[in-house]
Design a protein around this motif. Structure first.
Motif, PDB file in Angstrom:
ATOM      1  N   GLU A 114       0.836  -1.207   0.000  1.00 12.30           N
ATOM      2  CA  GLU A 114       0.000   0.000   0.000  1.00 12.30           C
ATOM      3  C   GLU A 114       0.870   1.256   0.000  1.00 12.30           C
ATOM      4  OE1 GLU A 114      -3.646   2.048   2.483  1.00 12.30           O
ATOM      5  OE2 GLU A 114      -3.390  -0.132   2.576  1.00 12.30           O
ATOM      6  N   ALA A 115       1.921   1.257   0.786  1.00  9.44           N
ATOM      7  CA  ALA A 115       2.849   2.395   0.802  1.00  9.44           C
ATOM      8  C   ALA A 115       3.499   2.564  -0.567  1.00  9.44           C
ATOM      9  CB  ALA A 115       3.909   2.188   1.881  1.00  9.44           C
ATOM     10  N   LEU A 116       3.878   1.464  -1.171  1.00 12.08           N
ATOM     11  CA  LEU A 116       4.500   1.484  -2.489  1.00 12.08           C
ATOM     12  C   LEU A 116       3.563   2.105  -3.531  1.00 12.08           C
ATOM     13  CD1 LEU A 116       6.879   0.601  -4.287  1.00 12.08           C
ATOM     14  CD2 LEU A 116       5.766  -1.644  -4.472  1.00 12.08           C
ATOM     15  N   GLU A 117       2.309   1.685  -3.516  1.00  6.87           N
ATOM     16  CA  GLU A 117       1.324   2.258  -4.441  1.00  6.87           C
ATOM     17  C   GLU A 117       1.194   3.763  -4.231  1.00  6.87           C
ATOM     18  OE1 GLU A 117      -2.419   0.166  -4.207  1.00  6.87           O
ATOM     19  OE2 GLU A 117      -1.404  -1.775  -4.281  1.00  6.87           O
ATOM     20  N   ASN A 118       1.132   4.179  -2.989  1.00  7.59           N
ATOM     21  CA  ASN A 118       1.008   5.605  -2.686  1.00  7.59           C
ATOM     22  C   ASN A 118       2.219   6.385  -3.193  1.00  7.59           C
ATOM     23  OD1 ASN A 118      -1.398   5.010  -1.396  1.00  7.59           O
ATOM     24  ND2 ASN A 118      -0.508   5.038   0.645  1.00  7.59           N
ATOM     25  N   MET A 119       3.400   5.845  -2.991  1.00  8.15           N
ATOM     26  CA  MET A 119       4.617   6.548  -3.407  1.00  8.15           C
ATOM     27  C   MET A 119       4.748   6.595  -4.923  1.00  8.15           C
ATOM     28  SD  MET A 119       5.972   7.839  -0.764  1.00  8.15           S
ATOM     29  CE  MET A 119       4.223   8.171  -0.482  1.00  8.15           C
ATOM     30  N   ARG A 120       4.271   5.579  -5.596  1.00 12.66           N
ATOM     31  CA  ARG A 120       4.314   5.587  -7.067  1.00 12.66           C
ATOM     32  C   ARG A 120       3.371   6.625  -7.650  1.00 12.66           C
ATOM     33  NH1 ARG A 120       5.013  -0.919  -8.032  1.00 12.66           N
ATOM     34  NH2 ARG A 120       7.291  -0.882  -7.866  1.00 12.66           N
ATOM     35  N   ILE A 121       2.308   6.920  -6.944  1.00  7.95           N
ATOM     36  CA  ILE A 121       1.403   7.988  -7.372  1.00  7.95           C
ATOM     37  C   ILE A 121       2.044   9.354  -7.113  1.00  7.95           C
ATOM     38  CG2 ILE A 121      -0.797   9.142  -6.840  1.00  7.95           C
ATOM     39  CD1 ILE A 121      -1.894   6.291  -6.189  1.00  7.95           C
ATOM     40  N   GLU A 122       2.723   9.473  -5.992  1.00 10.60           N
ATOM     41  CA  GLU A 122       3.281  10.758  -5.576  1.00 10.60           C
ATOM     42  C   GLU A 122       4.585  11.115  -6.295  1.00 10.60           C
ATOM     43  OE1 GLU A 122       4.398  13.069  -1.406  1.00 10.60           O
ATOM     44  OE2 GLU A 122       3.418  11.118  -1.323  1.00 10.60           O
ATOM     45  N   TYR A 123       5.409  10.129  -6.618  1.00 10.78           N
ATOM     46  CA  TYR A 123       6.733  10.385  -7.191  1.00 10.78           C
ATOM     47  C   TYR A 123       6.968   9.550  -8.442  1.00 10.78           C
ATOM     48  CZ  TYR A 123       7.777  12.575  -2.720  1.00 10.78           C
ATOM     49  OH  TYR A 123       7.754  13.381  -1.620  1.00 10.78           O
ATOM     50  N   ASP A 124       7.697  10.143  -9.380  1.00  8.65           N
ATOM     51  CA  ASP A 124       8.138   9.413 -10.580  1.00  8.65           C
ATOM     52  C   ASP A 124       9.510   8.816 -10.316  1.00  8.65           C
ATOM     53  OD1 ASP A 124       5.871  10.094 -12.068  1.00  8.65           O
ATOM     54  OD2 ASP A 124       6.739  12.010 -12.685  1.00  8.65           O
ATOM     55  N   THR A 125       9.549   7.960  -9.341  1.00  9.69           N
ATOM     56  CA  THR A 125      10.793   7.328  -8.916  1.00  9.69           C
ATOM     57  C   THR A 125      10.591   5.822  -8.960  1.00  9.69           C
ATOM     58  OG1 THR A 125      11.260   9.169  -7.423  1.00  9.69           O
ATOM     59  CG2 THR A 125      12.411   7.118  -6.985  1.00  9.69           C
ATOM     60  N   LEU A 126      11.643   5.108  -9.265  1.00  6.78           N
ATOM     61  CA  LEU A 126      11.559   3.653  -9.231  1.00  6.78           C
ATOM     62  C   LEU A 126      11.726   3.179  -7.796  1.00  6.78           C
ATOM     63  CD1 LEU A 126      13.641   2.610 -12.363  1.00  6.78           C
ATOM     64  CD2 LEU A 126      11.159   2.539 -12.079  1.00  6.78           C
ATOM     65  N   PHE A 127      10.717   2.483  -7.320  1.00 10.41           N
ATOM     66  CA  PHE A 127      10.754   1.896  -5.983  1.00 10.41           C
ATOM     67  C   PHE A 127      10.731   0.381  -6.141  1.00 10.41           C
ATOM     68  CE2 PHE A 127       8.443   5.949  -5.334  1.00 10.41           C
ATOM     69  CZ  PHE A 127       9.269   6.542  -4.387  1.00 10.41           C
ATOM     70  N   PRO A 128      11.382  -0.352  -5.257  1.00  9.96           N
ATOM     71  CA  PRO A 128      11.416  -1.818  -5.376  1.00  9.96           C
ATOM     72  C   PRO A 128      10.059  -2.459  -5.060  1.00  9.96           C
ATOM     73  CG  PRO A 128      12.556  -1.113  -3.387  1.00  9.96           C
ATOM     74  CD  PRO A 128      12.175   0.129  -4.130  1.00  9.96           C
ATOM     75  N   ASN A 129       9.704  -3.453  -5.863  1.00 18.39           N
ATOM     76  CA  ASN A 129       8.453  -4.187  -5.627  1.00 18.39           C
ATOM     77  C   ASN A 129       8.498  -4.990  -4.338  1.00 18.39           C
ATOM     78  OD1 ASN A 129       7.087  -3.354  -7.946  1.00 18.39           O
ATOM     79  ND2 ASN A 129       8.133  -4.876  -9.191  1.00 18.39           N
TER      80      ASN A 129
END
Length: 148
Positions: A114-129
């Protein structure tokens, strides 16, 4: 106290209902208890703590992801303060209810997602799955678990 049905008292003045219920428990007057609402309220206590744990763990992951993967050095200090405050609140809840450590372990991966989904909406940064942070609660809640 004005003669009012127990159900009406619960619906009209929760605080007064609590005081009345505590008084009845103290005097062991169990026959006059509003059992239905009392059971509901006691069950609600753990639901509230569980919601709070979930919310705080998501917040911890969001800020840890930002701190580790979003290159905005001017924001690091604020994110770190939020993480430390969140760790403290999580520890407080777990100190009061140690059994909830199992629940926290159970929701760990879902909260990260859920945090990952939120951060992907907020930032155009690659985050680890896959969660890059320790799943050891003692590390997660007591240490600087993110990388500089």
């Amino acid at each position: 106290m004005v003669e009012t049905s127990i159900k009406t008292l619960y619906d009209q003045d929760f605080d007064l209902w609590v005081q009345d219920t505590v008084n009845k428990l103290n005097t062991r007057n169990t026959e006059a208890l509003d059992w239905e609402n009392l059971i509901q309220e006691v069950e609600g206590l753990t639901r509230k703590d569980r919601r709070e744990l979930k919310h705080r763990l998501i917040t911890l992951f969001e800020h840890a992801l930002k701190r580790q993967y979003v290159p905005l050095k001017d924001c690091y200090r604020g994110w770190e303060v939020t993480m430390r405050r969140t760790q403290s609140k999580l520890r407080d809840i777990l100190t009061d209810s140690p059994n909830l450590r199992n629940y926290l372990r159970d929701i760990y991966h879902d909260c990260y997602q859920e945090a990952l989904e939120n951060m992907r909406i907020e930032y155009d940064t690659l985050f680890p799955n896959i969660c890059p942070f320790s799943s050891e609660l003692d590390v997660l809640l007591n240490d600087k678990f993110w990388k500089d």
